[in-house]
Design an enzyme around this catalytic site. Structure first.
Site, PDB file in Angstrom:
ATOM      1  N   SER A 134     -17.288  45.439  -6.012  1.00  0.00           N
ATOM      2  CA  SER A 134     -16.371  44.298  -5.931  1.00  0.00           C
ATOM      3  C   SER A 134     -15.332  44.396  -7.043  1.00  0.00           C
ATOM      4  CB  SER A 134     -17.158  42.999  -6.098  1.00  0.00           C
ATOM      5  OG  SER A 134     -16.273  41.902  -6.231  1.00  0.00           O
ATOM      6  N   TYR A 147     -23.307  38.008 -10.995  1.00  0.00           N
ATOM      7  CA  TYR A 147     -22.864  38.845  -9.874  1.00  0.00           C
ATOM      8  C   TYR A 147     -21.951  39.975 -10.349  1.00  0.00           C
ATOM      9  CZ  TYR A 147     -20.335  40.091  -5.584  1.00  0.00           C
ATOM     10  OH  TYR A 147     -19.752  40.775  -4.544  1.00  0.00           O
TER      11      TYR A 147
HETATM   12  N1  NAP Z   1     -17.011  38.719   0.999  1.00  0.00           N
HETATM   13  C1  NAP Z   1     -16.438  38.956  -0.169  1.00  0.00           C
HETATM   14  O1  NAP Z   1     -15.532  38.207  -0.627  1.00  0.00           O
HETATM   15  C2  NAP Z   1     -16.840  40.176  -0.969  1.00  0.00           C
HETATM   16  C3  NAP Z   1     -15.975  40.597  -1.988  1.00  0.00           C
HETATM   17  C4  NAP Z   1     -16.320  41.723  -2.750  1.00  0.00           C
HETATM   18  C5  NAP Z   1     -17.485  42.402  -2.459  1.00  0.00           C
HETATM   19  N2  NAP Z   1     -18.321  41.969  -1.456  1.00  0.00           N
HETATM   20  C6  NAP Z   1     -19.545  42.742  -1.223  1.00  0.00           C
HETATM   21  O2  NAP Z   1     -19.540  43.191   0.116  1.00  0.00           O
HETATM   22  C7  NAP Z   1     -20.880  43.418   0.563  1.00  0.00           C
HETATM   23  C8  NAP Z   1     -21.059  42.801   1.924  1.00  0.00           C
HETATM   24  O3  NAP Z   1     -20.850  41.413   1.823  1.00  0.00           O
HETATM   25  P1  NAP Z   1     -20.255  40.517   2.992  1.00  0.00           P
HETATM   26  O4  NAP Z   1     -19.159  39.737   2.389  1.00  0.00           O
HETATM   27  O5  NAP Z   1     -20.004  41.318   4.212  1.00  0.00           O
HETATM   28  O6  NAP Z   1     -21.498  39.529   3.174  1.00  0.00           O
HETATM   29  P2  NAP Z   1     -22.188  38.851   4.437  1.00  0.00           P
HETATM   30  O7  NAP Z   1     -21.193  38.536   5.509  1.00  0.00           O
HETATM   31  O8  NAP Z   1     -23.009  37.741   3.875  1.00  0.00           O
HETATM   32  O9  NAP Z   1     -23.152  39.999   4.986  1.00  0.00           O
HETATM   33  C9  NAP Z   1     -24.233  40.429   4.195  1.00  0.00           C
HETATM   34  C10 NAP Z   1     -25.076  41.420   4.996  1.00  0.00           C
HETATM   35  O10 NAP Z   1     -26.154  41.847   4.146  1.00  0.00           O
HETATM   36  C11 NAP Z   1     -27.397  41.637   4.825  1.00  0.00           C
HETATM   37  N3  NAP Z   1     -28.417  41.301   3.831  1.00  0.00           N
HETATM   38  C12 NAP Z   1     -28.444  40.249   2.987  1.00  0.00           C
HETATM   39  N4  NAP Z   1     -29.568  40.264   2.246  1.00  0.00           N
HETATM   40  C13 NAP Z   1     -30.255  41.375   2.625  1.00  0.00           C
HETATM   41  C14 NAP Z   1     -31.498  41.932   2.233  1.00  0.00           C
HETATM   42  N5  NAP Z   1     -32.279  41.351   1.311  1.00  0.00           N
HETATM   43  N6  NAP Z   1     -31.914  43.090   2.821  1.00  0.00           N
HETATM   44  C15 NAP Z   1     -31.137  43.681   3.782  1.00  0.00           C
HETATM   45  N7  NAP Z   1     -29.955  43.189   4.190  1.00  0.00           N
HETATM   46  C16 NAP Z   1     -29.530  42.045   3.626  1.00  0.00           C
HETATM   47  C17 NAP Z   1     -27.124  40.501   5.815  1.00  0.00           C
HETATM   48  O11 NAP Z   1     -27.930  40.573   6.967  1.00  0.00           O
HETATM   49  P3  NAP Z   1     -29.373  39.856   7.187  1.00  0.00           P
HETATM   50  O12 NAP Z   1     -29.209  38.430   6.771  1.00  0.00           O
HETATM   51  O13 NAP Z   1     -29.643  40.075   8.639  1.00  0.00           O
HETATM   52  O14 NAP Z   1     -30.331  40.630   6.325  1.00  0.00           O
HETATM   53  C18 NAP Z   1     -25.688  40.818   6.239  1.00  0.00           C
HETATM   54  O15 NAP Z   1     -25.692  41.787   7.262  1.00  0.00           O
HETATM   55  C19 NAP Z   1     -21.777  42.820  -0.536  1.00  0.00           C
HETATM   56  O16 NAP Z   1     -22.303  43.860  -1.321  1.00  0.00           O
HETATM   57  C20 NAP Z   1     -20.834  41.948  -1.354  1.00  0.00           C
HETATM   58  O17 NAP Z   1     -21.255  41.824  -2.689  1.00  0.00           O
HETATM   59  C21 NAP Z   1     -18.018  40.877  -0.707  1.00  0.00           C
END
Ligand code: NAP
Length: 258
Positions: A134, A147
């Site tokens: 991130s 985080y």
């Molecule tokens: N959205 C943002 O603004 C943002 C910005 C910078 C970086 N990121 C990073 O991008 C990545 C993806 O985030 P996102 O925004 O796409 O989030 P999201 O929409 O909440 O999706 C998270 C995914 O991770 C899975 N997950 C959560 N806990 C888990 C666990 N314990 N074991 C296995 N799978 C798990 C969830 O599926 P299940 O619930 O089915 O397990 C879901 O498929 C993360 O690493 C986050 O830190 C996000």
């Protein structure tokens, strides 16, 4: 292989890679959502989609996925360590259990799966790992939140390992998106209603830029010019300035806690 493939950035990776004709292994906890996505992707693109139900914050879940990564018969050529969470509680009010869960998923699982994938890739002389980090990892921009510390680890780790495997034809890249519209903030209970609309990225655009940067051999990918500028500020501006810009309330005492 894409972890956290049922939503957000992970689902965007799965859709894009399937459209490019790759077979997939999708990992997450929700078996029904995984099965639905697998059916959608095979129906639309015809490739093979395998699903693994695993909680990557547990040893058992990591073990299941490591075993698949070490399978020499059907090797994984691209691992996207994407699953990650944030908390919505200041460190002072947090619990060891919550902080451990965050570290196990954001850091420990990334380390374990990367370590399971790389030996096969270096032996074969090709392959790549994308670790989803991130922009927050470039500085402590969320006062009281752990985080960004977890993501600082992911970026540093990825750059370090990338240098050690490059000579074997294997790439490792940290993907550092800014705010992206996904389920991420809602899952953590973070109120983003006051965040201006212009800061938000689309998951599909993040994935497009990430795969382009991977092909170009980048070790760190920061999608979108707005966040490239933000990273420059975080790296070079006086900390007074970026402290003033740090608006994310996760981790601030009292504002968002129940
Ligand atoms: N959205 C943002 O603004 C943002 C910005 C910078 C970086 N990121 C990073 O991008 C990545 C993806 O985030 P996102 O925004 O796409 O989030 P999201 O929409 O909440 O999706 C998270 C995914 O991770 C899975 N997950 C959560 N806990 C888990 C666990 N314990 N074991 C296995 N799978 C798990 C969830 O599926 P299940 O619930 O089915 O397990 C879901 O498929 C993360 O690493 C986050 O830190 C996000």
């Amino acid at each position: 292989m894409v972890t956290g493939a049922t939503a957000g950035i992970g689902a965007a990776f799965a859709r894009r890679l399937a459209a490019e004709g790759h077979d997939l292994v999708l990992v997450a906890r929700d078996g029904q959502r995984l099965a639905d996505l697998a059916a959608e992707l095979t129906g639309r693109h015809g490739g093979r989609v395998e699903v693994l139900v695993a909680d990557l914050s547990t040893d058992e879940g990591c073990g299941t996925v490591e075993e698949r990564l070490r399978d020499p018969v059907e090797p994984v050529d691209l691992l996207v360590n994407n699953a990650g969470i944030s908390l919505n509680r200041s460190f002072l009010r947090s619990t060891v259990a919550d902080e451990t869960r965050l570290l196990r998923l954001n850091v420990h699982a990334v380390l374990r799966l990367t370590l399971a994938a790389l030996p096969g890739m270096t032996e074969r002389g090709h392959g790549a790992v994308i670790n989803v980090s991130s922009v927050a990892g470039f500085g402590p921009v969320m006062p009281g939140s752990t985080y960004s510390a977890s993501k600082a680890w992911v970026t540093n780790f990825s750059q370090s390992v990338a240098q050690s495997v490059r000579r074997y034809g294997v790439r490792v890249m940290a993907l550092c998106p800014g705010y992206t519209r996904t389920e991420f903030h809602e899952r953590a209970g973070i109120d983003m209603s006051r965040t201006p609309s212009w800061v938000w990225l689309r998951a599909d655009d993040v994935v497009r830029d990430a795969l382009r940067d991977l092909r170009r051999g980048r070790m760190v990918s920061v999608p979108d010019w707005r966040y490239k500028v933000a990273v420059l500020v975080l790296r070079h501006a006086p900390s007074r300035l970026w402290r003033a810009l740090a608006r994310d309330s996760r981790g601030r005492i009292g504002r968002t806690e129940g």
